[in-house]
Every structure is written in C-alpha cells, then in structure tokens.
Enzyme design. Sequence first.
Site, PDB file in Angstrom:
ATOM      1  N   CYS A 149       6.563  15.402 -20.269  1.00  0.00           N
ATOM      2  CA  CYS A 149       7.732  15.446 -21.048  1.00  0.00           C
ATOM      3  C   CYS A 149       8.962  15.367 -20.292  1.00  0.00           C
ATOM      4  O   CYS A 149       9.594  16.211 -19.656  1.00  0.00           O
ATOM      5  CB  CYS A 149       7.724  17.104 -21.644  1.00  0.00           C
ATOM      6  N   GLU A 150       9.142  14.021 -20.222  1.00  0.00           N
ATOM      7  CA  GLU A 150      10.287  13.623 -19.104  1.00  0.00           C
ATOM      8  C   GLU A 150      10.687  12.081 -19.279  1.00  0.00           C
ATOM      9  O   GLU A 150       9.815  11.306 -19.128  1.00  0.00           O
ATOM     10  CB  GLU A 150       9.641  13.703 -17.680  1.00  0.00           C
ATOM     11  N   ARG A 188       6.227   7.248  -7.633  1.00  0.00           N
ATOM     12  CA  ARG A 188       6.944   6.474  -6.813  1.00  0.00           C
ATOM     13  C   ARG A 188       7.926   5.737  -7.768  1.00  0.00           C
ATOM     14  O   ARG A 188       9.074   5.362  -7.247  1.00  0.00           O
ATOM     15  CB  ARG A 188       5.892   5.497  -5.872  1.00  0.00           C
ATOM     16  N   GLU A 192       1.245   3.767  14.071  1.00  0.00           N
ATOM     17  CA  GLU A 192       0.725   4.970  13.067  1.00  0.00           C
ATOM     18  C   GLU A 192       0.930   4.299  11.679  1.00  0.00           C
ATOM     19  O   GLU A 192       1.785   4.789  10.916  1.00  0.00           O
ATOM     20  CB  GLU A 192       1.786   6.021  13.259  1.00  0.00           C
ATOM     21  N   TYR A 235       0.612   6.936  -0.648  1.00  0.00           N
ATOM     22  CA  TYR A 235       1.736   7.694  -1.238  1.00  0.00           C
ATOM     23  C   TYR A 235       1.436   7.539  -2.889  1.00  0.00           C
ATOM     24  O   TYR A 235       2.716   7.977  -3.534  1.00  0.00           O
ATOM     25  CB  TYR A 235       3.004   7.087  -0.689  1.00  0.00           C
ATOM     26  N   GLY A 269       5.244   1.727   9.353  1.00  0.00           N
ATOM     27  CA  GLY A 269       6.252   1.217   8.771  1.00  0.00           C
ATOM     28  C   GLY A 269       5.963  -0.159   8.240  1.00  0.00           C
ATOM     29  O   GLY A 269       6.860  -0.913   7.704  1.00  0.00           O
ATOM     30  N   GLY A 296       0.242   3.693   7.861  1.00  0.00           N
ATOM     31  CA  GLY A 296      -0.204   4.737   6.848  1.00  0.00           C
ATOM     32  C   GLY A 296      -0.460   3.698   5.748  1.00  0.00           C
ATOM     33  O   GLY A 296      -1.482   3.343   5.341  1.00  0.00           O
TER      34      GLY A 296
END
Length: 432
Positions: free
Chosen positions: A362-363, A331, A291, A391, A249, A293
């Site tokens: 297409c968005e 993200r 942990e 991520y 975190g 990341g």
Amino acid sequence: MFFSDSLNVNEQGHLTIGGCDTVVLAHKYGTPLYVMDETGIRNALREYKNSIEQNYESGGMVAYASKACSFKEIYRIVMQEGCAIDVVSGGELYTAMQVGFPAERIYFHGNNKTEDELKMAIKYGVGRIIVDNFNELYKLADITSKIGKKSNIYLRITPGIEAHTHEFIKTGQIDSKFGFTLENGDALKAIKTAVKLNSITLKGLHCHIGSQIFDEEPFVFAAQTMMDLIAQVRDTTGVTLTELNLGGGFGIRYTKDDKPISFGGNMHKVLKTLEERSVYHNLPKPFIIIEPGRSVVGPAGITLYTVGAVKDIPGVRTYVSIDGGMTDNPRYALYKAPYSVLIANKANQPADCKMTIAGRCCESGDLIQEDAMLQSCNSGDIMAVLATGAYNYSMSSNYNRITRPAVVMVNNGESRIVVKAESYEDIVRNDI
Ligand code: LLP
C-alpha cells in the site's frame, strides 16, 4: 543477451538459470522466489582469488562483503572457496559462526558497533576488527584490556576519494559518516593513538571508496593514497603496517548500458600500483584484502514473480502488478535503481511493451521499474527481474506484514531451498 553466464533460454523459450527452467522453479517453489546460481557465485570468488594469487607475490585475501547477501549457505560456499568474509553486525557474525566459519577469516566492520557486538567479536576471536572512529577505538581498548585478550585491528580511513558508478571525485573533506578523515589529520592522529594502545594491535589500514563503480582509476588512486599514508606512518611513528584492505565496490551489469570493468584486469592494475609505491617508498608490499559484495552475488541472482493485474491507463502508462515488490527489492524505491526485466515464459519473444512494474504494498512508490520494455504479459505469466542477487534479500522487509520469499540455490540443473519462505507464524513470532 542476458548479461550473466548463469542465464540462458531453453527450447520452450523459457528463461533458465544454472541450467534450471525458471517457469518450473516458479511452479515448484512458488513466487515470489529468489533464485541464485551457485556456479556463478563460486566463479566470481575464484576470479578475484586467482587475480591476486597469479599477480601478487605478497599474497592477499578475498573477503566477501556479506551485507550484499547473508544467509548460512552463502557463508558455507565462501568458506569452501577458501575466502574470508566482511561482516557488519552481530547478526551477520552470528550467522557465519553458526556454520563454523573460521573466525580468523572474519573482518568486522561498522561505524557504530555496540559494546555487545565488540565483546562478541573478541569472544569469537574474529581476525580483524575495523575500527571506524575514536569512540570505538577507546571503547575497544577498554574492553580488551578488561578481558585481557588483545585484539587485531585496522583503522578505516576516509581517503578523500568518492566514487559512484561512472564518476569519482577526489575531495579532501569528504562528507561521510565512515572512518577517519585523511585530509584533516584525523587519520594520522588515530594511527598514532592506536599504536600506543597496549591492548590492541594495529595490523593495517582499510578504505572503501564506494559501490557500483565502473572505473579503474579510483581504485588505483585509492591504492596509491593508502600506500603514501603507510609511508607517512612509518616516517612519523617508526611502525611499518603490512596489511591493506581496499574494500569493495566493483560494478555489475544491471542493464545493457552498464559496462563493468574486468575484475581480474582491475586487480592487476591495483596490484601493480601497490608494487610501484612500495618500491618508491621502500616499503614491503602489503598483504592485500579486497571486499567484493555485489559483484560476487549480484549477477548470480534473479527474482521470479507471478504477474497479477495488468492495468492500462491510455495515454499515461500500463501498470503490471506482481506478487512481490519493495519488500523483497527496495532498491528502486530507495535509489531508482535500474533493472532488466523479462517475462520468463516468453523469454524468446520481442520485448516491445512498455510497462511499469508495481509491487503489492500500500504505497505508490512501491515500484520495481518504470517504463521498462518487456514482452507482452497477462495474469499468470512469470516475471524475472535480473541481477537481484545483491542487496535484495539482505535489504528485504516485512512492510505490510508481507512474508519474505524463499531463496533457492541452483547448480548445474539441480535446485534446493537454502532459505525457507517465511510463514504467517514467523510474522507474529515476537509479538506478545
Ligand atoms: N566493504 C565495505 C566496507 C563496504 O561498506 C561495502 C559496501 C563493501 C565492502 C561491498 O561493496 P560492493 O562490492 O558490494 O559494492 N545498499 C546499496 C549498497 C551499499 C553498499 C555499502 N557498502 C545498494 O543496494 O546498492
């Protein structure tokens, strides 16, 4: 200026990463391109590892949370650094096993592991399975008793601390799909159940309080809460748990407004809290696992794109379209996540143009950043989005049947492909 030791600007005014000119990389390997600096990854792991080794005599383990970025070479690097990994699926576990990652250094998470995944974890002999709920506890006990192979587990506890970026709340009833809730007694009930099951061995507890956290206090508070629970477990069951996994975190700098805490400094405070609480409760100091990341791979990665159309809508905004987008970095579309962006071949020029960076899907929501300040740019320029090591690749998709970019690892001026770009053949591989 660029928030990461991996980055610099050379005499030509080009952005460099790990000693490599990004413009050269873009031309050599094509764009979009994920680029990751090996030294940056190794240094982050070492900083965490040293912080435990130098400050905590009971020892511990850094388990890289591989959901942040998972491919074979990352597991090799983590293995070489003597660290462990956290995996959350059969796919991550399989990838790690493909490079011979030592199974005993694997922590297997997930709130709904399938029976096949649990069997796979037992077959490989993963170090610890982190059991998330009662259903899984009974399912695992059943599988292990049938196979006749005991399994070492932790229970994931939801300690009632929710931390996000600059804020954290101490809530009793946390609304979370993960773990056994402390406040309503589920945590203690699960522990009492687990210690009685013959086919599993409860080795310790786990908690994870959030991601992209910039405050030391919630980590310290989590450590304290978990130590108090371990004391309560000893007092009510007679069992002394000796391992504690405090999750990940730790926040990273995406923009100049982000002020990350020092990993080493934070760990120092957490470890001091563990020592204090163990004296207070007369408990042995637990073996500690963290942990991280995002903070291991995030700052070490960038994404390179080629600028295509530039469309100015006077009085509204200027759109810059790039040859990637939400398929390689979802993200912003998902979380409105902030990023720093620059034109890599004009890195020493003033960032005085306000632009909205649009992807090629297409968005309408396929944006990488809105109203970002960057250098004036034209079609053919190379754009770099910073701190995309975590991520991004791991959350990429094939929406619109767009192929995933390659991942290139750079190290002291050398570069190598570690994940090949997908081809159209890859796209249709499983179509019947
Ligand atoms: N351990 C556990 C049990 C976790 O659930 C996570 C992240 C970590 C460790 C690693 O946390 P980190 O050090 O990376 O903050 N997709 C989101 C992030 C989701 C994080 C989920 N769990 C994003 O792109 O921001």
